[in-house]
Enzyme design. Sequence first.
Site, mmCIF file in Angstrom:
data_model
loop_
_atom_site.group_PDB
_atom_site.id
_atom_site.type_symbol
_atom_site.label_atom_id
_atom_site.label_comp_id
_atom_site.label_asym_id
_atom_site.label_seq_id
_atom_site.Cartn_x
_atom_site.Cartn_y
_atom_site.Cartn_z
ATOM 1 N N ASP A 155 0.809 -1.214 -0.118
ATOM 2 C CA ASP A 155 -0.023 0.226 0.436
ATOM 3 C C ASP A 155 1.061 1.200 0.150
ATOM 4 O O ASP A 155 0.678 1.997 -1.052
ATOM 5 C CB ASP A 155 -0.614 0.188 1.589
ATOM 6 C CG ASP A 155 -2.332 -1.009 1.148
ATOM 7 O OD1 ASP A 155 -2.395 -1.160 -0.114
ATOM 8 O OD2 ASP A 155 -2.605 -0.848 2.467
ATOM 9 N N ARG A 209 0.992 5.634 16.846
ATOM 10 C CA ARG A 209 0.080 6.478 15.996
ATOM 11 C C ARG A 209 0.378 7.806 16.312
ATOM 12 O O ARG A 209 1.332 8.590 15.893
ATOM 13 C CB ARG A 209 -1.002 7.132 15.558
ATOM 14 C CG ARG A 209 -1.566 4.692 15.116
ATOM 15 C CD ARG A 209 -0.722 4.746 14.389
ATOM 16 N NE ARG A 209 -1.224 3.430 13.632
ATOM 17 C CZ ARG A 209 -0.788 2.786 12.712
ATOM 18 N NH1 ARG A 209 0.781 2.493 13.498
ATOM 19 N NH2 ARG A 209 -1.250 1.574 12.847
ATOM 20 N N ASP A 212 -7.231 4.075 13.212
ATOM 21 C CA ASP A 212 -5.863 4.816 12.557
ATOM 22 C C ASP A 212 -6.068 6.211 11.285
ATOM 23 O O ASP A 212 -4.764 6.949 12.468
ATOM 24 C CB ASP A 212 -4.993 3.441 12.230
ATOM 25 C CG ASP A 212 -4.503 2.358 12.662
ATOM 26 O OD1 ASP A 212 -4.635 3.245 14.251
ATOM 27 O OD2 ASP A 212 -4.455 1.061 12.459
ATOM 28 N N SER A 223 -4.442 -8.870 8.559
ATOM 29 C CA SER A 223 -3.953 -8.196 8.383
ATOM 30 C C SER A 223 -3.616 -7.586 9.381
ATOM 31 O O SER A 223 -4.152 -8.005 10.640
ATOM 32 C CB SER A 223 -4.881 -6.781 8.100
ATOM 33 O OG SER A 223 -4.446 -5.527 8.860
HETATM 34 N N1 ARG Z 1 -7.638 -2.505 16.226
HETATM 35 C C1 ARG Z 1 -6.686 -2.304 16.645
HETATM 36 C C2 ARG Z 1 -6.718 -0.578 16.876
HETATM 37 O O1 ARG Z 1 -8.061 -0.151 16.161
HETATM 38 C C3 ARG Z 1 -5.769 -2.672 15.706
HETATM 39 C C4 ARG Z 1 -5.978 -1.576 14.968
HETATM 40 C C5 ARG Z 1 -4.723 -2.802 14.109
HETATM 41 N N2 ARG Z 1 -4.660 -2.573 12.383
HETATM 42 C C6 ARG Z 1 -4.205 -3.837 11.514
HETATM 43 N N3 ARG Z 1 -3.971 -3.338 10.404
HETATM 44 N N4 ARG Z 1 -4.421 -4.845 12.000
HETATM 45 O O2 ARG Z 1 -6.183 -0.320 17.563
#
Ligand code: ARG
Length: 414
Positions: free
Chosen positions: A16, A98, A127, A179
């Site tokens: 990506d 983040r 995110d 993922s």
């Molecule tokens: N649900 C979790 C969060 O919002 C993890 C997100 C993780 N992203 C991924 N690409 N698996 O913090």
Amino acid sequence: MKKINKIVLAYSGGLDTSVAIKWLKEKYNAEIITYSADVGQIGIVDWSQVEEKAFKTGASKVYIDDVQEEFIKDYVFKSLKANALYEGKYPLATALSRPLIVKKMVEIAHQHGAEAVAHGCTGKGNDQVRFDVSFRALDPELEIIAPLREWEFKTRNEEIDYAKENNIPVKATKDSPYSLDSNLWGLSIECGVLEDPWNEPPADAYQWTKAPEKTPDEPLYLTISFEQGEPVKINNKYLSPVKLVKKLNQIGSEYGVGRIDMVENRLVGIKSREIYEAPAAEILTKAHQQLEDLTLDRETSHYKRIIAEKYAELVYYGLWYSPLRSALDAFIEETQKQVSGEVKLKLYKGQCTVVGRKSPYSLYQFDLATYDEEDSFDHQAAAGFIKLWGLPTQIHTRVKQQNKDTIFLKELIK
Ligand code: ARG
């Protein structure tokens, strides 16, 4: 619209964000500066390959930044001191990384006079919120571009075709059916068969931890020492924050500790099924909570549980750079002054249990707690205390009884 000449892109090295380099460069005719943070993620053995790939794909400048120490000290340990777990379970690994990544990207953007920043988040996750809100908090003037929310590719195959046409290296190996996002505080796993909340996670969904049934038959005991709420030693040996967390991830994994399977409420309104592996986070959070149970007075301890929930929500919702988060940190810091001491834990077949705790600041007084002859608790004083404590409810019942008839009449009239 003002012309964008330079864009700082959060770069993971995956498909990506590699496609994003090319796409942004073409669409904006701008210079692309990539930023990759080493937060201890799994799967990247060689950062020089990430660097090479970014240059090959068209980046003019590439930053690879080891921020592990800063991540643990300034983000993870703050969250640990809060005992923050989103919806009582998720230790927030992804969410905590983040704001740090954003802070670094804004610094680089300023250094190079970039007009825009970009990230590879999709349009339905948490995110994107964390990135965008943090960028706006740190520099409201920066343009934010999220290629995955905008671009024309409908499927992964279309993206791969674009990558091939543009000489972007595409991994020959088959991608994981899940993922993944990982750092030192944990691993987040979504998608594939996990999208049916009824499906038990297949063995291959877990990347770190051993299946509890395959772990040693003997339990492992370990002691963790804390100083003012921060873990400093394992089995009496001082370790740097990063080494300590890494070591606990490794030990915990061997014993199958830290697996979390949950359905969570995303900020964008949907429920999603998530699997996490967070051995160090589970061990340290349990140990820290129990040391607080020993050293915090009842009222602070109860109040802090409410704060823990709020803190977790703020982190999850992308509000790290909010005035409330800093205010809560000041409160939490104040509560940690006496959270020093040792916690003994037992790891066995996927379970992590606190089996002992001690502290020079322990509020546990043996002579007050014991039922033996050393007992110094004033039993007589209890009677008077209970009388007054129960007085309001006692009066309430009496008045209700006195008005029994009136209450009955009112019911009849209705
Ligand atoms: N649900 C979790 C969060 O919002 C993890 C997100 C993780 N992203 C991924 N690409 N698996 O913090």
